[in-house]
Design a protein around this motif. Sequence first.
Motif, PDB file in Angstrom:
ATOM      1  N   VAL A 126       4.614  10.255   4.295  1.00 54.13           N
ATOM      2  CA  VAL A 126       4.427   8.834   3.969  1.00 54.13           C
ATOM      3  C   VAL A 126       5.122   7.980   5.034  1.00 54.13           C
ATOM      4  CG1 VAL A 126       4.812   7.015   2.245  1.00 54.13           C
ATOM      5  CG2 VAL A 126       4.374   9.374   1.490  1.00 54.13           C
ATOM      6  N   ALA A 127       6.368   8.359   5.373  1.00 51.23           N
ATOM      7  CA  ALA A 127       7.136   7.600   6.372  1.00 51.23           C
ATOM      8  C   ALA A 127       6.429   7.635   7.729  1.00 51.23           C
ATOM      9  CB  ALA A 127       8.548   8.176   6.493  1.00 51.23           C
ATOM     10  N   ALA A 128       5.948   8.811   8.127  1.00 57.71           N
ATOM     11  CA  ALA A 128       5.302   8.949   9.438  1.00 57.71           C
ATOM     12  C   ALA A 128       3.995   8.154   9.488  1.00 57.71           C
ATOM     13  CB  ALA A 128       5.052  10.424   9.737  1.00 57.71           C
ATOM     14  N   SER A 129       3.228   8.188   8.390  1.00 58.10           N
ATOM     15  CA  SER A 129       1.944   7.465   8.361  1.00 58.10           C
ATOM     16  C   SER A 129       2.164   5.956   8.357  1.00 58.10           C
ATOM     17  CB  SER A 129       1.134   7.876   7.126  1.00 58.10           C
ATOM     18  OG  SER A 129       0.906   9.262   7.137  1.00 58.10           O
ATOM     19  N   PHE A 130       3.191   5.505   7.630  1.00 57.43           N
ATOM     20  CA  PHE A 130       3.538   4.076   7.612  1.00 57.43           C
ATOM     21  C   PHE A 130       3.949   3.621   9.013  1.00 57.43           C
ATOM     22  CE2 PHE A 130       7.379   1.381   7.654  1.00 57.43           C
ATOM     23  CZ  PHE A 130       6.809   0.169   7.316  1.00 57.43           C
ATOM     24  N   GLN A 131       4.849   4.380   9.626  1.00 59.94           N
ATOM     25  CA  GLN A 131       5.344   4.011  10.963  1.00 59.94           C
ATOM     26  C   GLN A 131       4.195   3.975  11.979  1.00 59.94           C
ATOM     27  OE1 GLN A 131       9.250   5.454  12.889  1.00 59.94           O
ATOM     28  NE2 GLN A 131       7.728   6.861  13.684  1.00 59.94           N
ATOM     29  N   GLU A 132       3.308   4.952  11.859  1.00 58.86           N
ATOM     30  CA  GLU A 132       2.143   5.037  12.753  1.00 58.86           C
ATOM     31  C   GLU A 132       1.305   3.747  12.665  1.00 58.86           C
ATOM     32  OE1 GLU A 132       1.427   7.686  14.679  1.00 58.86           O
ATOM     33  OE2 GLU A 132      -0.523   6.978  15.400  1.00 58.86           O
ATOM     34  N   ALA A 185       0.835  -1.207   0.000  1.00 55.97           N
ATOM     35  CA  ALA A 185       0.000   0.000   0.000  1.00 55.97           C
ATOM     36  C   ALA A 185       0.870   1.258   0.000  1.00 55.97           C
ATOM     37  CB  ALA A 185      -0.921  -0.010   1.220  1.00 55.97           C
ATOM     38  N   VAL A 186       1.940   1.239   0.770  1.00 55.06           N
ATOM     39  CA  VAL A 186       2.827   2.412   0.850  1.00 55.06           C
ATOM     40  C   VAL A 186       3.535   2.631  -0.491  1.00 55.06           C
ATOM     41  CG1 VAL A 186       4.879   3.389   1.944  1.00 55.06           C
ATOM     42  CG2 VAL A 186       3.187   2.183   3.333  1.00 55.06           C
ATOM     43  N   VAL A 187       4.040   1.545  -1.059  1.00 53.90           N
ATOM     44  CA  VAL A 187       4.761   1.666  -2.330  1.00 53.90           C
ATOM     45  C   VAL A 187       3.823   2.210  -3.413  1.00 53.90           C
ATOM     46  CG1 VAL A 187       5.937   0.338  -4.146  1.00 53.90           C
ATOM     47  CG2 VAL A 187       6.429  -0.141  -1.729  1.00 53.90           C
ATOM     48  N   ARG A 188       2.584   1.688  -3.455  1.00 58.19           N
ATOM     49  CA  ARG A 188       1.602   2.151  -4.457  1.00 58.19           C
ATOM     50  C   ARG A 188       1.245   3.610  -4.221  1.00 58.19           C
ATOM     51  NH1 ARG A 188      -2.230  -2.879  -4.647  1.00 58.19           N
ATOM     52  NH2 ARG A 188      -1.067  -4.162  -6.093  1.00 58.19           N
ATOM     53  N   TYR A 189       1.035   3.965  -2.954  1.00 57.33           N
ATOM     54  CA  TYR A 189       0.641   5.337  -2.629  1.00 57.33           C
ATOM     55  C   TYR A 189       1.735   6.320  -3.060  1.00 57.33           C
ATOM     56  CZ  TYR A 189      -1.012   9.468  -0.273  1.00 57.33           C
ATOM     57  OH  TYR A 189      -1.449  10.742  -0.031  1.00 57.33           O
ATOM     58  N   ALA A 190       2.972   5.981  -2.728  1.00 55.86           N
ATOM     59  CA  ALA A 190       4.093   6.887  -3.042  1.00 55.86           C
ATOM     60  C   ALA A 190       4.216   7.074  -4.559  1.00 55.86           C
ATOM     61  CB  ALA A 190       5.384   6.342  -2.449  1.00 55.86           C
ATOM     62  N   ALA A 191       3.986   5.991  -5.327  1.00 54.39           N
ATOM     63  CA  ALA A 191       4.087   6.093  -6.790  1.00 54.39           C
ATOM     64  C   ALA A 191       2.953   6.948  -7.348  1.00 54.39           C
ATOM     65  CB  ALA A 191       4.061   4.697  -7.400  1.00 54.39           C
ATOM     66  N   ALA A 192       1.744   6.829  -6.759  1.00 53.53           N
ATOM     67  CA  ALA A 192       0.571   7.551  -7.277  1.00 53.53           C
ATOM     68  C   ALA A 192       0.509   9.007  -6.798  1.00 53.53           C
ATOM     69  CB  ALA A 192      -0.704   6.812  -6.863  1.00 53.53           C
ATOM     70  N   HIS A 193       1.212   9.319  -5.708  1.00 48.79           N
ATOM     71  CA  HIS A 193       1.154  10.678  -5.131  1.00 48.79           C
ATOM     72  C   HIS A 193       2.546  11.257  -4.925  1.00 48.79           C
ATOM     73  CE1 HIS A 193      -2.648   8.735  -3.948  1.00 48.79           C
ATOM     74  NE2 HIS A 193      -3.169   9.943  -4.099  1.00 48.79           N
ATOM     75  N   PRO A 194       3.252  11.526  -6.039  1.00 50.56           N
ATOM     76  CA  PRO A 194       4.621  12.045  -5.885  1.00 50.56           C
ATOM     77  C   PRO A 194       4.657  13.407  -5.188  1.00 50.56           C
ATOM     78  CG  PRO A 194       3.924  12.068  -8.201  1.00 50.56           C
ATOM     79  CD  PRO A 194       2.847  11.361  -7.444  1.00 50.56           C
ATOM     80  N   GLU A 195       3.486  14.082  -5.126  1.00 53.67           N
ATOM     81  CA  GLU A 195       3.450  15.416  -4.497  1.00 53.67           C
ATOM     82  C   GLU A 195       3.438  15.330  -2.963  1.00 53.67           C
ATOM     83  OE1 GLU A 195       1.005  13.813  -5.840  1.00 53.67           O
ATOM     84  OE2 GLU A 195      -0.682  13.910  -4.460  1.00 53.67           O
TER      85      GLU A 195
END
Length: 331
Positions: free
Chosen positions: A232-238, A216-226
């Motif tokens: 992203v890191a903080a939300s993943f860690q959370e 999910a993180v990898v897909r999100y980062a690719a779809a939302h480069p902005e």
Amino acid sequence: MKVLGIETSCDETSAAVVEDGVRILSNIVASQVELHQKYGGVVPEVASRRHVELILPTIQSALDEASCKLDDIDLIAVINRPGLIGALIVGVSAAKAIAYATGLPLVGVHHLEAHIYANYLVDPDVQFPFICLIVSGGHSDIVWMTGHGRYESLARTRDDAAGEAFDKVARALGLGYPGGPAIDRLAKEGNPSAIAFPRARVGETLDFSFSGIKTAVVRYAAAHPETPIADVAASFQEAVVDVLVENTFAAAAQKGAERVLISGGVAANSLLQSRARQRGTELGIQVAIPPAKLCTDNAAMAASAGYFAYLRGVRDGPDLDTYATEPLGTR
Ligand code: KG4
Ligand code: ZN
């Protein structure tokens, strides 16, 4: 009793001298991180070869720093399972050779047991029973420990380990290796509620599953480069810490535990530490986490676990073998 501990299960060559299982006289960790960084992860064959070069100088440094000679040592404890076979063999061969040459007793130690016993190096009076969350690059386990060597497994991961998820996500975000510390640092500048990543539950069990969130993180980062990478890191860690803390305290509630221990490399994570301590305070449950340098792989934890194993009669000999996988508490 002075114990020489040896650990070579992954990418740290480590040797330590520990007295009576609880007092660290030396704990040398020769990290191979820089060697593996260019590959983005540990390359087993490269790790084995480096262990061969480092093992004897590391053992010598551990003896020197403890102002010991081999004559002063009473027991050799070596991690022999689970881990990278080629890496484990280096430490186990060195331990067996020293034991054979000196006549010293030898004990093979389970890597996860060693992580748990890192807590005895901080508090020699850790009281049973307790819940222990062991989170590392290879494992995410919750165990109920009722005495030395007595484990009941309450949860494990169905796919990736927590540390593996940190490392894979960090790699995908271009944060390098090892990923856990990089995400921990970057997350401090991000918004942990920016993205609601999934908190995987595995049916009615307390088991973990981290491969879905990684994807999910990898897909999100690719779809939302902005989106800022820190968010992203903080939300993943959370999301990961949320599940680790929820399941650990659910296990504690199930067993009526008064004590929770957390260990393994991911236990060095600052959010996991603060959340677990906060939850412990709210529930009146004592929470113990070793300092970061005892959370990640080191030989002092092997010496401690080996000492307590020796006291309960565990003995190994020249036939001590290595195992890539083996559950905790099988002997
Ligand atoms: O226990 P360990 O040193 O080696 C294994 O037995 O695997 O754990 C290493 C793992 C790596 O995945 C690393 O990224 C993770 O622990 N780690 C962390 C942190 N420090 C190390 N994960 C999250 N936050 C950290 N601060
Ligand atoms: Zn480990």
